[in-house]
Design a protein around this motif. Sequence first.
Motif, PDB file in Angstrom:
ATOM      1  N   GLN A 134     -67.727  23.437  40.741  1.00 28.12           N
ATOM      2  CA  GLN A 134     -68.056  22.531  41.841  1.00 28.12           C
ATOM      3  C   GLN A 134     -68.035  23.242  43.191  1.00 28.12           C
ATOM      4  OE1 GLN A 134     -65.574  19.028  41.992  1.00 28.12           O
ATOM      5  NE2 GLN A 134     -66.121  18.565  44.101  1.00 28.12           N
ATOM      6  N   TYR A 135     -67.046  24.117  43.400  1.00 26.64           N
ATOM      7  CA  TYR A 135     -66.894  24.781  44.688  1.00 26.64           C
ATOM      8  C   TYR A 135     -67.556  26.156  44.719  1.00 26.64           C
ATOM      9  CZ  TYR A 135     -63.604  21.142  46.115  1.00 26.64           C
ATOM     10  OH  TYR A 135     -63.034  19.943  46.450  1.00 26.64           O
ATOM     11  N   GLY A 136     -68.098  26.588  43.599  1.00 20.58           N
ATOM     12  CA  GLY A 136     -68.791  27.874  43.556  1.00 20.58           C
ATOM     13  C   GLY A 136     -67.887  29.043  43.854  1.00 20.58           C
ATOM     14  N   LYS A 186     -65.599  34.205  49.726  1.00 18.79           N
ATOM     15  CA  LYS A 186     -65.422  33.384  50.926  1.00 18.79           C
ATOM     16  C   LYS A 186     -65.069  31.950  50.551  1.00 18.79           C
ATOM     17  CE  LYS A 186     -68.446  36.019  54.028  1.00 18.79           C
ATOM     18  NZ  LYS A 186     -69.703  35.980  54.828  1.00 18.79           N
ATOM     19  N   ARG A 187     -65.745  31.417  49.532  1.00 22.07           N
ATOM     20  CA  ARG A 187     -65.474  30.035  49.119  1.00 22.07           C
ATOM     21  C   ARG A 187     -64.099  29.913  48.466  1.00 22.07           C
ATOM     22  NH1 ARG A 187     -71.278  30.097  48.042  1.00 22.07           N
ATOM     23  NH2 ARG A 187     -70.937  30.754  45.880  1.00 22.07           N
ATOM     24  N   SER A 188     -63.649  30.973  47.800  1.00 15.80           N
ATOM     25  CA  SER A 188     -62.321  30.985  47.202  1.00 15.80           C
ATOM     26  C   SER A 188     -61.245  30.860  48.277  1.00 15.80           C
ATOM     27  CB  SER A 188     -62.119  32.281  46.397  1.00 15.80           C
ATOM     28  OG  SER A 188     -60.812  32.371  45.881  1.00 15.80           O
ATOM     29  N   ARG A 189     -61.365  31.656  49.324  1.00 16.09           N
ATOM     30  CA  ARG A 189     -60.402  31.594  50.425  1.00 16.09           C
ATOM     31  C   ARG A 189     -60.473  30.247  51.139  1.00 16.09           C
ATOM     32  NH1 ARG A 189     -55.586  33.125  52.682  1.00 16.09           N
ATOM     33  NH2 ARG A 189     -55.638  32.243  54.783  1.00 16.09           N
ATOM     34  N   PHE A 212     -58.517  27.639  49.338  1.00 20.80           N
ATOM     35  CA  PHE A 212     -57.083  27.774  49.608  1.00 20.80           C
ATOM     36  C   PHE A 212     -56.721  27.111  50.936  1.00 20.80           C
ATOM     37  CE2 PHE A 212     -53.641  30.039  51.786  1.00 20.80           C
ATOM     38  CZ  PHE A 212     -52.611  29.850  50.876  1.00 20.80           C
ATOM     39  N   GLU A 213     -57.484  27.389  51.965  1.00 22.32           N
ATOM     40  CA  GLU A 213     -57.167  26.860  53.287  1.00 22.32           C
ATOM     41  C   GLU A 213     -57.242  25.335  53.320  1.00 22.32           C
ATOM     42  OE1 GLU A 213     -59.923  28.858  55.793  1.00 22.32           O
ATOM     43  OE2 GLU A 213     -58.907  30.797  55.679  1.00 22.32           O
ATOM     44  N   GLU A 214     -58.182  24.764  52.598  1.00 17.58           N
ATOM     45  CA  GLU A 214     -58.398  23.318  52.670  1.00 17.58           C
ATOM     46  C   GLU A 214     -57.548  22.532  51.671  1.00 17.58           C
ATOM     47  OE1 GLU A 214     -62.571  22.686  52.212  1.00 17.58           O
ATOM     48  OE2 GLU A 214     -63.036  23.285  54.278  1.00 17.58           O
TER      49      GLU A 214
END
Length: 418
Positions: free
Chosen positions: A355-357, A389-392, A395-397
């Motif tokens: 879903q988040y790629g 970038k999407r992995s990080r 984490f932040e969100e």
Amino acid sequence: MRKKVLLIAFYEETPLSIQNVSRRMAFLGKALSEDSCDITWIKSGFSHSKKQNLHGSSVQWVNEHFKIIHVPGIGYKRNVCLRRYLHDWICAKQMLPVLKTIGSVDTIVCSNQNTAASYFACQFAKKRRIPFLFDLRDPWPDVFPYAVTNKWLQYLVKLAIKPDQYLLKRILKGSSAIISMSQGILHWGLTKITNTEKTTKVFYLSTTKDVILTKQQTDVFSKKYALMLARKTFRVFYISKWGINFQPSLLVELARRMQNETVDFILCGDGDYGDKIRKEVAFLSNVFLPGYLSHEEAYFLAKHCHCGIVFISNESLEQVTKVTGTFPNKTFFHFMCGLPLLNGMPGELSTIVEQYGIGLNFYENDLQQLQKSILSLRSDDSLRRAMAKRSRLFFEEHANPEKAYTEYAQFVKGFLRV
């Protein structure tokens, strides 16, 4: 006026200080204690991870508003054994006099890993009309039968856990709200009380803090791993405690197959399977075993790798697929490091990855599919960087403990007695 919150979780480790909390209930207690609440946490004095009686019957103050009461048990050497079951009941009984003397309580948050203690706490809350929030951490006790392979013994274990399953159903029905660390485990719990309306919420385990390296740390680690990092290879990062559920035997076999592919495997950790793994990799030049590492050192290595990987061992796949999916805590470490994730976990995590790629899924520990995924990321660096970038960002969100446990604390405060 400060409100009083009672936490009950027997198996998490006791934090050394308020600055060094590293487990779910400790993070929650810290957040609440810093937000106008007085916290009492009841837990076992026996260390589940070290299998030692570290605290016995004692009281420890983490800060002026956060107290931990340790209750004694008999201890155990294996995670699944009769002695652990007896230990749970003894600890639960030792908790009862503490509850009687604890005074006024405005809400209770209880983890489900000790069914007897959870039931006693739920009854205590019911009699005194205290809001009772039940935090589902594991599919307990349903996982017990899958810890044995003998079919007859598995059948006997299924019979033996029926009383605990009954108690669990009573706890779920009696709770003011049901919380969980994943949608999969929440769903597992709700299937036991169908046609019952409940307030529910998922807060990811999220116990991985953000890491920032000092220049000195960077210099030390750079020198230590200079030879490994000088290799012009695509590096795959793996980290876990090497027990029956999570250990890298699968990756050792993959490394053997990929010796001519300029792919290195960085396998961090150690444990019961340590000697076995070290023997298996003795003649593999593309496998590195750094051992147990601090978060800082593991972070340094992860940031010099191209992707991370999580999966559950073949021995435990049946347990996960038949009971519920799982969401390993080390997954959040990968997200914090901004690594694209090669995910072999079925269920919720595979949905999130897609879903988040933020990576690629592989199924049933299929080595051919996993090898193809690694080579795909190696050949498409723009795709890999976008996933990183999407992995990080995930984490932040969703997974930064500073954010997750602030939100968890606010949820708990919504149930405080007026």
